[in-house]
Design a protein around this motif. Structure first.
Motif, mmCIF file in Angstrom:
data_model
loop_
_atom_site.group_PDB
_atom_site.id
_atom_site.type_symbol
_atom_site.label_atom_id
_atom_site.label_comp_id
_atom_site.label_asym_id
_atom_site.label_seq_id
_atom_site.Cartn_x
_atom_site.Cartn_y
_atom_site.Cartn_z
ATOM 1 N N ILE A 160 7.010 106.537 57.560
ATOM 2 C CA ILE A 160 7.057 106.854 58.981
ATOM 3 C C ILE A 160 6.753 108.330 59.236
ATOM 4 O O ILE A 160 6.071 108.680 60.195
ATOM 5 N N SER A 161 7.218 109.212 58.384
ATOM 6 C CA SER A 161 7.034 110.644 58.644
ATOM 7 C C SER A 161 5.626 111.117 58.336
ATOM 8 O O SER A 161 5.086 111.976 59.034
ATOM 9 N N THR A 162 4.993 110.571 57.299
ATOM 10 C CA THR A 162 3.656 111.040 56.924
ATOM 11 C C THR A 162 2.536 110.139 57.426
ATOM 12 O O THR A 162 1.391 110.549 57.465
ATOM 13 N N GLY A 163 2.885 108.917 57.791
ATOM 14 C CA GLY A 163 1.858 107.975 58.214
ATOM 15 C C GLY A 163 1.133 107.302 57.068
ATOM 16 O O GLY A 163 0.204 106.517 57.305
ATOM 17 N N THR A 164 1.532 107.574 55.839
ATOM 18 C CA THR A 164 0.911 106.928 54.684
ATOM 19 C C THR A 164 1.061 105.422 54.780
ATOM 20 O O THR A 164 2.141 104.917 55.064
ATOM 21 N N ARG A 165 -0.040 104.727 54.542
ATOM 22 C CA ARG A 165 -0.038 103.269 54.574
ATOM 23 C C ARG A 165 -0.593 102.732 53.266
ATOM 24 O O ARG A 165 -1.577 103.263 52.747
ATOM 25 N N VAL A 166 0.003 101.676 52.785
ATOM 26 C CA VAL A 166 -0.452 101.010 51.574
ATOM 27 C C VAL A 166 -0.511 99.520 51.849
ATOM 28 O O VAL A 166 0.353 98.969 52.534
ATOM 29 N N TYR A 167 -1.538 98.874 51.292
ATOM 30 C CA TYR A 167 -1.714 97.436 51.487
ATOM 31 C C TYR A 167 -1.895 96.750 50.140
ATOM 32 O O TYR A 167 -2.534 97.284 49.236
ATOM 33 N N ALA A 168 -1.363 95.559 50.033
ATOM 34 C CA ALA A 168 -1.647 94.734 48.867
ATOM 35 C C ALA A 168 -3.098 94.276 48.940
ATOM 36 O O ALA A 168 -3.642 94.076 50.022
ATOM 37 N N ASP A 169 -3.713 94.089 47.787
ATOM 38 C CA ASP A 169 -5.121 93.692 47.758
ATOM 39 C C ASP A 169 -5.371 92.405 48.539
ATOM 40 O O ASP A 169 -6.414 92.244 49.175
ATOM 41 N N LEU A 170 -4.410 91.495 48.509
ATOM 42 C CA LEU A 170 -4.596 90.193 49.154
ATOM 43 C C LEU A 170 -4.740 90.297 50.665
ATOM 44 O O LEU A 170 -5.268 89.382 51.299
ATOM 45 N N VAL A 171 -4.283 91.391 51.248
ATOM 46 C CA VAL A 171 -4.310 91.492 52.709
ATOM 47 C C VAL A 171 -5.176 92.634 53.219
ATOM 48 O O VAL A 171 -5.333 92.806 54.433
ATOM 49 N N LYS A 172 -5.734 93.414 52.316
ATOM 50 C CA LYS A 172 -6.577 94.538 52.736
ATOM 51 C C LYS A 172 -7.733 94.051 53.600
ATOM 52 O O LYS A 172 -8.395 93.064 53.282
ATOM 53 N N GLY A 173 -7.946 94.757 54.683
ATOM 54 C CA GLY A 173 -9.025 94.386 55.583
ATOM 55 C C GLY A 173 -8.639 93.327 56.606
ATOM 56 O O GLY A 173 -9.368 93.106 57.577
ATOM 57 N N ARG A 174 -7.490 92.692 56.406
ATOM 58 C CA ARG A 174 -7.042 91.655 57.349
ATOM 59 C C ARG A 174 -5.751 92.063 58.071
ATOM 60 O O ARG A 174 -5.568 91.720 59.235
ATOM 61 N N PHE A 175 -4.878 92.746 57.375
ATOM 62 C CA PHE A 175 -3.594 93.151 57.951
ATOM 63 C C PHE A 175 -3.611 94.657 58.210
ATOM 64 O O PHE A 175 -4.198 95.426 57.457
ATOM 65 N N THR A 176 -2.911 95.061 59.261
ATOM 66 C CA THR A 176 -2.756 96.472 59.589
ATOM 67 C C THR A 176 -1.302 96.745 59.924
ATOM 68 O O THR A 176 -0.685 95.988 60.694
ATOM 69 N N ILE A 177 -0.761 97.805 59.353
ATOM 70 C CA ILE A 177 0.611 98.195 59.652
ATOM 71 C C ILE A 177 0.578 99.403 60.583
ATOM 72 O O ILE A 177 -0.274 100.294 60.443
ATOM 73 N N SER A 178 1.480 99.412 61.554
ATOM 74 C CA SER A 178 1.542 100.521 62.491
ATOM 75 C C SER A 178 2.985 100.702 62.937
ATOM 76 O O SER A 178 3.841 99.859 62.654
ATOM 77 N N ALA B 256 10.631 104.863 54.896
ATOM 78 C CA ALA B 256 9.443 104.034 54.769
ATOM 79 C C ALA B 256 9.856 102.600 55.084
ATOM 80 O O ALA B 256 10.980 102.192 54.769
ATOM 81 N N ILE B 257 8.975 101.894 55.732
ATOM 82 C CA ILE B 257 9.227 100.492 56.033
ATOM 83 C C ILE B 257 8.186 99.660 55.301
ATOM 84 O O ILE B 257 6.988 99.945 55.367
ATOM 85 N N ALA B 258 8.642 98.662 54.608
ATOM 86 C CA ALA B 258 7.752 97.785 53.851
ATOM 87 C C ALA B 258 7.874 96.353 54.349
ATOM 88 O O ALA B 258 8.946 95.930 54.782
ATOM 89 N N TRP B 259 6.777 95.640 54.262
ATOM 90 C CA TRP B 259 6.767 94.211 54.552
ATOM 91 C C TRP B 259 6.585 93.455 53.245
ATOM 92 O O TRP B 259 5.702 93.774 52.442
ATOM 93 N N PHE B 260 7.423 92.455 53.060
ATOM 94 C CA PHE B 260 7.326 91.560 51.921
ATOM 95 C C PHE B 260 7.211 90.135 52.461
ATOM 96 O O PHE B 260 7.536 89.869 53.614
ATOM 97 N N ARG B 261 6.781 89.234 51.602
ATOM 98 C CA ARG B 261 6.768 87.832 52.004
ATOM 99 C C ARG B 261 7.182 86.974 50.814
ATOM 100 O O ARG B 261 7.028 87.367 49.652
ATOM 101 N N GLN B 262 7.711 85.826 51.144
ATOM 102 C CA GLN B 262 8.168 84.942 50.070
ATOM 103 C C GLN B 262 8.025 83.491 50.486
ATOM 104 O O GLN B 262 8.402 83.106 51.596
ATOM 105 N N VAL B 263 7.482 82.727 49.576
ATOM 106 C CA VAL B 263 7.403 81.277 49.725
ATOM 107 C C VAL B 263 8.532 80.688 48.893
ATOM 108 O O VAL B 263 8.756 81.132 47.764
ATOM 109 N N PRO B 264 9.261 79.722 49.419
ATOM 110 C CA PRO B 264 10.347 79.115 48.635
ATOM 111 C C PRO B 264 9.877 78.683 47.264
ATOM 112 O O PRO B 264 8.841 78.023 47.121
ATOM 113 N N GLY B 265 10.625 79.095 46.244
ATOM 114 C CA GLY B 265 10.269 78.721 44.880
ATOM 115 C C GLY B 265 9.322 79.683 44.206
ATOM 116 O O GLY B 265 9.026 79.529 43.017
ATOM 117 N N LYS B 266 8.841 80.682 44.949
ATOM 118 C CA LYS B 266 7.931 81.663 44.368
ATOM 119 C C LYS B 266 8.529 83.054 44.477
ATOM 120 O O LYS B 266 9.456 83.288 45.257
#
Length: 126
Positions: free
Chosen positions: A53-71, A33-43
């Protein structure tokens, strides 16, 4: 050597789009599985999205749902994060990581990533 290399970060205005890439090498891409994380300095680092990758399962954080797509492009061993309707709050360094599972807990608690990329910065101006 197993590694992940991110690219595609940059500076955009609010409302714009970017596509981040995470290129994998040195391990069996289909079994992870490949995950994306993000970090702001100090946070704290926060989970953005993940994909099994094998099943195609995708999960999104609430903050990005509807705006970000993983493929993924399995032939290229690359995972993409398509980011649309970007907001200044999306400004951060974005990292991809290899984990054994994609689940909401991975994004919430950080999972147990085995490999991390070096990060790619994203700046969204208002």
């Amino acid at each position: 050597e197993a590694q992940l290399v991110e690219s595609g970060g940059g500076s955009v205005q609010a409302g714009g789009s970017l596509r981040l890439s995470c290129a994998a090498s040195g391990f069996i891409f289909d079994d992870v599985a490949i995950a994306w994380f993000r970090q702001v300095p100090g946070k704290e680092r926060e989970g953005v999205s993940c994909m099994d990758i094998s099943t195609g399962t995708r999960v999104y954080a609430d903050l990005v749902k509807g705006r970000f797509t993983i493929s993924s492009d399995n032939a290229k061993k690359t995972v993409y994060l398509h980011m649309n309707s970007l907001e200044p709050e999306d400004t951060a360094v974005y990292y991809c990581a290899e984990d054994v599972v994609c689940a909401p807990t991975v994004l919430r608690d950080g999972g147990s990533p085995l490999i991390w990329g070096q990060g790619t910065p994203v700046t969204v101006s208002s």
